[in-house]
Design a protein around this motif. Structure first.
Motif, short mmCIF file in Angstrom:
data_model
loop_
_atom_site.label_atom_id
_atom_site.label_comp_id
_atom_site.label_asym_id
_atom_site.label_seq_id
_atom_site.Cartn_x
_atom_site.Cartn_y
_atom_site.Cartn_z
N ALA A 1 3.42 0.45 -1.50
CA ALA A 1 2.20 1.23 -1.29
C ALA A 1 1.27 1.13 -2.51
N LEU A 2 1.85 1.23 -3.70
CA LEU A 2 1.03 1.13 -4.91
C LEU A 2 0.44 -0.28 -5.07
N LEU A 3 1.21 -1.28 -4.75
CA LEU A 3 0.71 -2.65 -4.81
C LEU A 3 -0.43 -2.86 -3.82
N PHE A 4 -0.29 -2.29 -2.63
CA PHE A 4 -1.35 -2.39 -1.63
C PHE A 4 -2.63 -1.70 -2.11
N MET A 5 -2.48 -0.55 -2.76
CA MET A 5 -3.65 0.16 -3.26
C MET A 5 -4.33 -0.61 -4.38
N ILE A 6 -3.55 -1.28 -5.21
CA ILE A 6 -4.14 -2.05 -6.30
C ILE A 6 -4.85 -3.29 -5.75
N MET A 7 -4.29 -3.90 -4.73
CA MET A 7 -4.85 -5.14 -4.21
C MET A 7 -6.13 -4.93 -3.39
N SER A 8 -6.38 -3.72 -2.92
CA SER A 8 -7.59 -3.47 -2.14
C SER A 8 -8.43 -2.34 -2.75
#
Length: 74
Positions: free
Chosen positions: A41-48
């Protein structure tokens, strides 16, 4: 009444014991799944980050927090 020092049969638990000198750690499934899901979830938030919007909070709240931090730092 006395209790025997060693049970007659080792039972099923004896086969699950770790070898001498080795420690065995058993984790429940969720102890592994929760960090993986959180990291995803954190990686997804960083990527978008393009979808992020600025907060529209009242500036008085920010000033109150700033004054509180100033008072605590003195």
């Amino acid at each position: 009444m006395t209790v025997p020092a060693h049970p007659r049969s080792p039972g099923p638990a004896a086969s699950r014991r770790p070898a001498a000198g080795r420690a065995e750690i058993r984790l429940p499934w969720w102890a592994v799944a929760l960090p993986v899901v959180t990291f995803g979830a954190l990686l997804f938030m960083i990527m978008s980050p393009g979808q992020a919007r600025a907060a529209t909070a009242d500036p008085a709240l920010g000033q109150l927090i700033e004054r509180t931090l100033q008072l605590l730092s003195h």
